[in-house]
Design a protein around this motif. Structure first.
Motif, PDB file in Angstrom:
ATOM      1  N   VAL A   1      21.680  49.033  46.582  1.00  0.00           N
ATOM      2  CA  VAL A   1      22.615  48.305  45.736  1.00  0.00           C
ATOM      3  C   VAL A   1      23.364  47.294  46.596  1.00  0.00           C
ATOM      4  CG1 VAL A   1      24.663  48.460  44.241  1.00  0.00           C
ATOM      5  CG2 VAL A   1      22.928  50.273  44.176  1.00  0.00           C
ATOM      6  N   ALA A   2      23.466  46.060  46.118  1.00  0.00           N
ATOM      7  CA  ALA A   2      24.276  45.032  46.777  1.00  0.00           C
ATOM      8  C   ALA A   2      25.482  44.730  45.899  1.00  0.00           C
ATOM      9  CB  ALA A   2      23.463  43.764  47.014  1.00  0.00           C
ATOM     10  N   VAL A   3      26.663  44.713  46.503  1.00  0.00           N
ATOM     11  CA  VAL A   3      27.890  44.397  45.780  1.00  0.00           C
ATOM     12  C   VAL A   3      28.510  43.167  46.430  1.00  0.00           C
ATOM     13  CG1 VAL A   3      30.174  45.208  45.072  1.00  0.00           C
ATOM     14  CG2 VAL A   3      28.241  46.821  45.175  1.00  0.00           C
ATOM     15  N   HIS A   4      28.703  42.123  45.654  1.00  0.00           N
ATOM     16  CA  HIS A   4      29.200  40.839  46.159  1.00  0.00           C
ATOM     17  C   HIS A   4      30.607  41.004  46.713  1.00  0.00           C
ATOM     18  CE1 HIS A   4      28.449  36.337  45.667  1.00  0.00           C
ATOM     19  NE2 HIS A   4      29.638  36.399  46.232  1.00  0.00           N
ATOM     20  N   GLU A   5      30.829  40.473  47.911  1.00  0.00           N
ATOM     21  CA  GLU A   5      32.162  40.489  48.524  1.00  0.00           C
ATOM     22  C   GLU A   5      32.644  39.047  48.695  1.00  0.00           C
ATOM     23  OE1 GLU A   5      34.279  42.910  49.153  1.00  0.00           O
ATOM     24  OE2 GLU A   5      33.055  44.693  48.861  1.00  0.00           O
ATOM     25  N   GLY A   6      32.773  38.574  49.952  1.00  0.00           N
ATOM     26  CA  GLY A   6      33.302  37.243  50.198  1.00  0.00           C
ATOM     27  C   GLY A   6      32.231  36.164  50.176  1.00  0.00           C
ATOM     28  N   GLY A   7      32.665  34.964  50.566  1.00  0.00           N
ATOM     29  CA  GLY A   7      31.803  33.791  50.535  1.00  0.00           C
ATOM     30  C   GLY A   7      32.541  32.690  49.817  1.00  0.00           C
ATOM     31  N   TYR A   8      32.935  31.635  50.549  1.00  0.00           N
ATOM     32  CA  TYR A   8      33.912  30.687  50.016  1.00  0.00           C
ATOM     33  C   TYR A   8      33.426  29.244  50.018  1.00  0.00           C
ATOM     34  CZ  TYR A   8      36.381  34.974  50.720  1.00  0.00           C
ATOM     35  OH  TYR A   8      36.706  36.300  50.676  1.00  0.00           O
ATOM     36  N   SER A   9      32.174  29.025  50.349  1.00  0.00           N
ATOM     37  CA  SER A   9      31.582  27.702  50.186  1.00  0.00           C
ATOM     38  C   SER A   9      30.958  27.643  48.801  1.00  0.00           C
ATOM     39  CB  SER A   9      30.513  27.433  51.251  1.00  0.00           C
ATOM     40  OG  SER A   9      29.810  26.247  50.939  1.00  0.00           O
TER      41      SER A   9
ATOM     42  N   LEU B   1      43.865  29.262  46.425  1.00  0.00           N
ATOM     43  CA  LEU B   1      43.130  30.353  47.065  1.00  0.00           C
ATOM     44  C   LEU B   1      41.700  29.954  47.373  1.00  0.00           C
ATOM     45  CD1 LEU B   1      44.090  33.574  45.093  1.00  0.00           C
ATOM     46  CD2 LEU B   1      44.619  33.062  47.453  1.00  0.00           C
ATOM     47  N   PRO B   2      41.219  30.243  48.592  1.00  0.00           N
ATOM     48  CA  PRO B   2      39.786  30.063  48.845  1.00  0.00           C
ATOM     49  C   PRO B   2      38.949  30.996  47.991  1.00  0.00           C
ATOM     50  CG  PRO B   2      40.928  30.837  50.832  1.00  0.00           C
ATOM     51  CD  PRO B   2      41.956  30.691  49.767  1.00  0.00           C
ATOM     52  N   GLU B   3      39.494  32.171  47.620  1.00  0.00           N
ATOM     53  CA  GLU B   3      38.790  33.106  46.751  1.00  0.00           C
ATOM     54  C   GLU B   3      39.010  32.633  45.311  1.00  0.00           C
ATOM     55  OE1 GLU B   3      36.949  35.564  44.619  1.00  0.00           O
ATOM     56  OE2 GLU B   3      39.092  35.789  44.233  1.00  0.00           O
ATOM     57  N   ASN B   4      38.071  31.827  44.839  1.00  0.00           N
ATOM     58  CA  ASN B   4      38.157  31.325  43.467  1.00  0.00           C
ATOM     59  C   ASN B   4      36.801  31.564  42.790  1.00  0.00           C
ATOM     60  OD1 ASN B   4      36.460  28.732  43.437  1.00  0.00           O
ATOM     61  ND2 ASN B   4      37.803  28.342  45.192  1.00  0.00           N
TER      62      ASN B   4
ATOM     63  N   SER C   1      42.743  35.251  38.824  1.00  0.00           N
ATOM     64  CA  SER C   1      43.413  34.143  39.503  1.00  0.00           C
ATOM     65  C   SER C   1      44.431  34.672  40.489  1.00  0.00           C
ATOM     66  CB  SER C   1      44.110  33.212  38.495  1.00  0.00           C
ATOM     67  OG  SER C   1      45.357  33.743  38.104  1.00  0.00           O
ATOM     68  N   GLY C   2      44.877  33.800  41.375  1.00  0.00           N
ATOM     69  CA  GLY C   2      45.938  34.141  42.310  1.00  0.00           C
ATOM     70  C   GLY C   2      47.288  33.640  41.861  1.00  0.00           C
ATOM     71  N   GLY C   3      47.395  33.317  40.581  1.00  0.00           N
ATOM     72  CA  GLY C   3      48.655  32.764  40.100  1.00  0.00           C
ATOM     73  C   GLY C   3      48.914  31.408  40.741  1.00  0.00           C
ATOM     74  N   ASN C   4      50.114  31.211  41.200  1.00  0.00           N
ATOM     75  CA  ASN C   4      50.486  29.939  41.825  1.00  0.00           C
ATOM     76  C   ASN C   4      50.457  30.010  43.343  1.00  0.00           C
ATOM     77  OD1 ASN C   4      50.964  28.554  39.388  1.00  0.00           O
ATOM     78  ND2 ASN C   4      52.946  29.583  39.184  1.00  0.00           N
ATOM     79  N   TYR C   5      49.795  31.021  43.858  1.00  0.00           N
ATOM     80  CA  TYR C   5      49.741  31.219  45.305  1.00  0.00           C
ATOM     81  C   TYR C   5      49.023  30.059  45.981  1.00  0.00           C
ATOM     82  CZ  TYR C   5      49.181  33.950  49.612  1.00  0.00           C
ATOM     83  OH  TYR C   5      49.241  34.420  50.889  1.00  0.00           O
TER      84      TYR C   5
END
Length: 369
Positions: free
Chosen positions: A304-312, A37-40, A15-19
């Motif tokens: 090898v694929a390593v998941h990074e971003g993507g926020y939808s 955070l969009p990164e959830n 989590s991002g805390g309360n950010y």
């Protein structure tokens, strides 16, 4: 051999805390999940759920991993940074870098995320799996040796690659980053390393603003082993595939790696809130298909694929499912529910001709025909 899929429930608990991120909170603005955070976790959790519901999980070798020990993290990251990260984690978290907040247990979860990437690389290098996918969270490609940023707390791919190389299990490695944001952390870590090629396809001047120029080619012994492909905002399916086919894949072929690792972000997708691109699930399917085929051709299929971003949260699962279909060769699909709508929203021929000219200039500068 099968396609491996590495995941861990605990990574969804980052989590991002309360950010509150960049979203104003108060008045008529309802607070977002994960502290704003969009990164959830939802995009990644829903990808795992979609694999289970479609049945594609049954065609994958579902696996997990353990958190990497401190000595593995120190192969890439500064001791002082790791000390600070551990201490803040014990004290409940905080913001440790530019847009890099975390909550309680942030350090052990980040070490587990890196562990997933490392296990995915190991499984391919020892021949246990044909190729593999790591559902890592938090992501990693913005984190340099000493400076976390952009939701990234440890550089998952860099740790996995350096660890494998230090143990003599792989020589030359190509890292292809198709996240919409420039892979600045990975670039910085390997900028002077001639045995690791870093290629980043990204939206020009999105994040970070000051990195990702096509003129940045590495330094010292690593000069020529870094390649940036900044694309104009609004680029879609045709432009991304042209950049891949004309620059990224020929550069990797020329480099002759023993392993290809993809920093697999989906934020170039059409409805992603942090990107301004028009890619679709079919775009990611085609990029995966062509890159896997290149791996089959030049490095024994080691991919090898390593998941990074993507926020939808709603679209990332379909993009990831398409990539995993191509990696595994499975006939189990999850039809893109937005396909018809998104096809109609692709750029017109004038834009594509403009973008094609930019790609031609970058290819020529990189010495590619």
């Amino acid at each position: 051999m099968t396609t491996g899929f590495f995941w861990a429930e605990h990574c969804f608990w980052q989590s991002g805390g309360n950010y509150a991120g960049n979203t104003p909170v108060g008045g008529f603005v309802q607070p977002l999940a994960a502290g704003g955070l969009p990164e959830n976790p939802e995009g990644k959790r829903r990808l795992k759920n979609l694999l289970d519901v479609s049945g594609l999980s049954d065609d994958l070798q579902m696996s997990t991993a353990v958190a990497l020990p401190r000595q593995d993290l120190e192969l890439v990251h500064d001791t002082a940074y790791l000390d600070r990260f551990e201490q803040m984690s014990r004290e409940g978290g905080g913001e440790i870098g530019l847009r890099a907040p975390f909550g309680p247990d942030g350090y052990p979860i980040a070490a587990l995320s890196a562990g997933l990437a490392a296990a995915a690389v190991d499984a391919v290098l020892v021949g246990q799996m044909r190729n593999s996918y790591a559902l890592s969270r938090p992501p990693g490609h913005h984190c340099s040796a000493e400076l976390p940023s952009g939701f990234c707390l440890l550089n998952n791919i860099a740790i996995a690659v350096v660890r494998a190389r230090s143990e003599g299990r792989v020589g030359r490695v190509a890292i292809l980053d198709w996240d919409v944001h420039h892979g600045n952390g990975t670039e910085a870590i390997f900028y002077a390393e001639p045995e690791v090629l870093t290629v980043s396809m990204h939206q020009e001047r999105n994040f970070p603003l000051a990195t990702g120029s096509s003129a940045d080619r590495g330094e010292g012994a690593g000069e020529g082993a870094n390649l940036n492909i900044p694309l104009p905002s609004g680029a879609g399916h045709t432009t991304w595939l042209e950049a891949l086919d004309r620059i990224a894949l020929p550069a990797i072929r020329r480099f002759e790696p023993d392993l290809i690792v993809v920093a697999c972000g989906y934020d170039a997708g059409l409805i992603d809130p942090l990107g301004r691109m028009l890619c679709t699930a079919q775009t990611f399917r085609e990029m995966a298909r062509r890159t896997v085929a290149l791996a089959d051709d030049i490095c024994g299929g080691r991919f090898v694929a390593v998941h990074e971003g993507g926020y939808s949260e709603v679209y990332v699962p379909f993009c990831g499912h398409a990539v995993l279909e191509e990696m595994s060769g499975s006939a189990i699909g999850a039809p893109d529910p937005f396909a018809a709508t998104f096809h109609a929203r692709q750029p017109g021929p004038r834009f594509e001709a403009f973008a094609s000219g930019l790609i031609a200039e970058m290819a020529e500068a990189a010495g590619l025909p």
